[in-house]
Design an enzyme around this catalytic site. Structure first.
Site, PDB file in Angstrom:
ATOM      1  N   GLY A  51       0.810  -1.206   0.000  1.00  0.00           N
ATOM      2  CA  GLY A  51       0.000   0.000   0.000  1.00  0.00           C
ATOM      3  C   GLY A  51       0.843   1.254   0.000  1.00  0.00           C
ATOM      4  O   GLY A  51       0.500   2.244  -0.642  1.00  0.00           O
ATOM      5  N   THR A  52       1.970   1.226   0.711  1.00  0.00           N
ATOM      6  CA  THR A  52       2.861   2.384   0.742  1.00  0.00           C
ATOM      7  C   THR A  52       3.390   2.706  -0.650  1.00  0.00           C
ATOM      8  O   THR A  52       3.429   3.875  -1.057  1.00  0.00           O
ATOM      9  CB  THR A  52       4.029   2.129   1.709  1.00  0.00           C
ATOM     10  OG1 THR A  52       3.533   2.069   3.041  1.00  0.00           O
ATOM     11  CG2 THR A  52       5.066   3.237   1.617  1.00  0.00           C
ATOM     12  N   ASN A 126      -6.485   5.574   9.763  1.00  0.00           N
ATOM     13  CA  ASN A 126      -5.966   4.249  10.093  1.00  0.00           C
ATOM     14  C   ASN A 126      -5.780   4.035  11.585  1.00  0.00           C
ATOM     15  O   ASN A 126      -5.680   2.890  12.035  1.00  0.00           O
ATOM     16  CB  ASN A 126      -4.631   4.005   9.380  1.00  0.00           C
ATOM     17  CG  ASN A 126      -3.517   4.894   9.902  1.00  0.00           C
ATOM     18  OD1 ASN A 126      -3.595   6.112   9.784  1.00  0.00           O
ATOM     19  ND2 ASN A 126      -2.487   4.307  10.474  1.00  0.00           N
ATOM     20  N   GLN A 154      -7.227   1.663   4.118  1.00  0.00           N
ATOM     21  CA  GLN A 154      -7.982   1.352   5.318  1.00  0.00           C
ATOM     22  C   GLN A 154      -9.475   1.467   5.029  1.00  0.00           C
ATOM     23  O   GLN A 154      -9.951   2.529   4.638  1.00  0.00           O
ATOM     24  CB  GLN A 154      -7.615   2.329   6.443  1.00  0.00           C
ATOM     25  CG  GLN A 154      -8.044   1.882   7.818  1.00  0.00           C
ATOM     26  CD  GLN A 154      -7.164   0.754   8.324  1.00  0.00           C
ATOM     27  OE1 GLN A 154      -5.954   0.811   8.254  1.00  0.00           O
ATOM     28  NE2 GLN A 154      -7.776  -0.289   8.843  1.00  0.00           N
ATOM     29  N   SER A 172      -4.023  -1.633  -0.027  1.00  0.00           N
ATOM     30  CA  SER A 172      -3.001  -2.449   0.629  1.00  0.00           C
ATOM     31  C   SER A 172      -3.500  -3.877   0.737  1.00  0.00           C
ATOM     32  O   SER A 172      -4.607  -4.115   1.239  1.00  0.00           O
ATOM     33  CB  SER A 172      -2.700  -1.896   2.021  1.00  0.00           C
ATOM     34  OG  SER A 172      -1.915  -2.804   2.767  1.00  0.00           O
ATOM     35  N   HIS A 174      -2.358  -6.475   2.663  1.00  0.00           N
ATOM     36  CA  HIS A 174      -2.465  -7.076   3.993  1.00  0.00           C
ATOM     37  C   HIS A 174      -3.628  -6.507   4.793  1.00  0.00           C
ATOM     38  O   HIS A 174      -4.123  -7.149   5.714  1.00  0.00           O
ATOM     39  CB  HIS A 174      -1.139  -6.939   4.761  1.00  0.00           C
ATOM     40  CG  HIS A 174      -0.956  -5.650   5.488  1.00  0.00           C
ATOM     41  ND1 HIS A 174      -0.446  -4.522   4.890  1.00  0.00           N
ATOM     42  CD2 HIS A 174      -1.216  -5.307   6.775  1.00  0.00           C
ATOM     43  CE1 HIS A 174      -0.396  -3.544   5.777  1.00  0.00           C
ATOM     44  NE2 HIS A 174      -0.853  -3.983   6.916  1.00  0.00           N
ATOM     45  N   CYS A 294       2.975   1.090  11.281  1.00  0.00           N
ATOM     46  CA  CYS A 294       4.180   1.411  10.520  1.00  0.00           C
ATOM     47  C   CYS A 294       5.184   2.194  11.350  1.00  0.00           C
ATOM     48  O   CYS A 294       6.348   2.312  10.981  1.00  0.00           O
ATOM     49  CB  CYS A 294       3.810   2.199   9.257  1.00  0.00           C
ATOM     50  SG  CYS A 294       2.756   1.268   8.128  1.00  0.00           S
TER      51      CYS A 294
END
Length: 353
Positions: A51-52, A126, A154, A172, A174, A294
């Protein structure tokens, strides 16, 4: 998924041999499935590693194509990867605005400056799950002629991200149960400067070998949650309400508002440190978070809670509990009992000290 984790994992989708053709077919099917789920064109799907990366490709890729006088706008409670990308664009010459939020971490669309060229807003925060006024942000940005990026990392497992109202959207893997992978949706007419160079993969937007496993995983997960999110959201709201009630009884300050993701229970303690609480909960079998996962290696207070106006002590004592599709009411009851026991023990230790 079994096929993607097995023989397909070794094929290069760009190769002409049998293994490469099998990998290409799996990648194409994943792209078609994703496009169908999101209601977009397959040529608008860019598979990423996380996602980042998807956020960075959206903001840096599109932002670097804008004239330098175009302002880049986001809000102080957005994810670190959003704020970090925006600050990088500032170093490269763009004016930026990281706007304040209200006491629930919500953006205020009316404050978007008139010279804005791109806006980035999340579906939901998030750290506390607060739903953002995406429709109002989109309306204001359209009025100014600005590009719109939605950080959809999110929340899509609980609400329809409706990406087509924007120009770019990041996901993202995960966060939605895929276990790996990331995804960028970019409208076909949006020009992106790649972050990686050296090949024509992903329509020339992301060079390098394509991770077939990650692509299949995130495509499958998006397809599953699109069919289940309605029923799961209703069930999650009931489960998380018990967690929120438990936090309130223990004297914590709620940090999420009435309009938030249904699975969130977030609060802040002024008498205990979040990291102490997390370690104690982990030893008892409860996985929780304090601030952004994170930034879990940092001792800094939550930037989200500080932006909301909470004190330094409260920001250092944040706690986030969430439920998932497989969470049971028995697990929630057990977590509430463990939280009560752990907190009383920590407070007793502090009193003796």
């Amino acid at each position: 998924m079994v096929a993607a984790l097995g023989t397909l994992a070794f094929g290069n989708p760009s190769s002409a041999h049998r293994e490469g053709r099998a990998a290409r077919e799996a990648l194409d099917q994943a792209r078609d499935m994703t496009a169908s789920t999101l209601g977009v064109n397959r040529s608008e799907i860019v598979f990423c590693a996380s996602g980042t990366e998807a956020v960075n490709l959206a903001l840096l890729g599109a932002g670097r194509k804008l004239p330098l006088w175009n302002r880049i706008v986001t809000w102080a409670a957005e994810h670190h990867c959003v704020i970090g990308a925006v600050r990088q664009l500032e170093l490269e010459g763009h004016p930026i605005s990281i706007l304040p939020v209200d006491e629930l971490a919500r953006a205020r669309p009316a404050e978007i400056p008139g010279d804005t060229g791109m806006v980035s807003i999340s579906l939901a925060n998030n750290e506390n799950g607060t739903l953002q006024p995406v429709a109002e942000v989109v309306e204001q940005a359209r009025r100014l002629g600005a590009l719109i990026h939605i950080d959809a990392c999110q929340g899509p497992q609980w609400l329809d991200p409706d990406v087509t109202r924007a120009d770019l959207a990041s996901f993202s893997g995960h966060k939605i149960g895929a276990g790996c992978g990331g995804l960028l949706w970019a409208r076909e007419d949006i020009r992106l400067l790649p972050l990686q160079f050296g090949g024509p993969q992903e329509w020339g937007r992301r060079a390098g070998w394509e991770d077939v496993r990650g692509a299949v995983a995130i495509a499958t997960a998006l397809n599953v949650i699109a069919a289940r999110r309605g029923d799961e959201s209703r069930r999650a709201r009931d489960l998380a309400s018990a967690l929120r009630e438990s936090l309130s009884k223990l004297g914590a300050t709620p940090t999420g508002g009435p309009q938030s993701l249904p699975n969130y229970a977030s609060a802040a303690f002024s008498q205990v440190r979040g990291e102490d609480l997390l370690l104690a909960l982990d030893l008892e079998g409860v996985a929780a978070s304090s601030g952004s996962a994170c930034a879990s290696g940092s001792l800094d207070p939550s930037h989200v809670l500080l932006a909301m106006g909470l004190s330094l002590e409260q920001s250092l004592g944040s706690l986030r509990l969430t439920t998932g599709y497989r969470t049971t009411s028995e697990e929630v009851d057990a977590a509430c009992a463990i939280l009560d026991r752990v907190l009383r023990r920590l407070l007793a230790v502090q009193t003796r000290a």
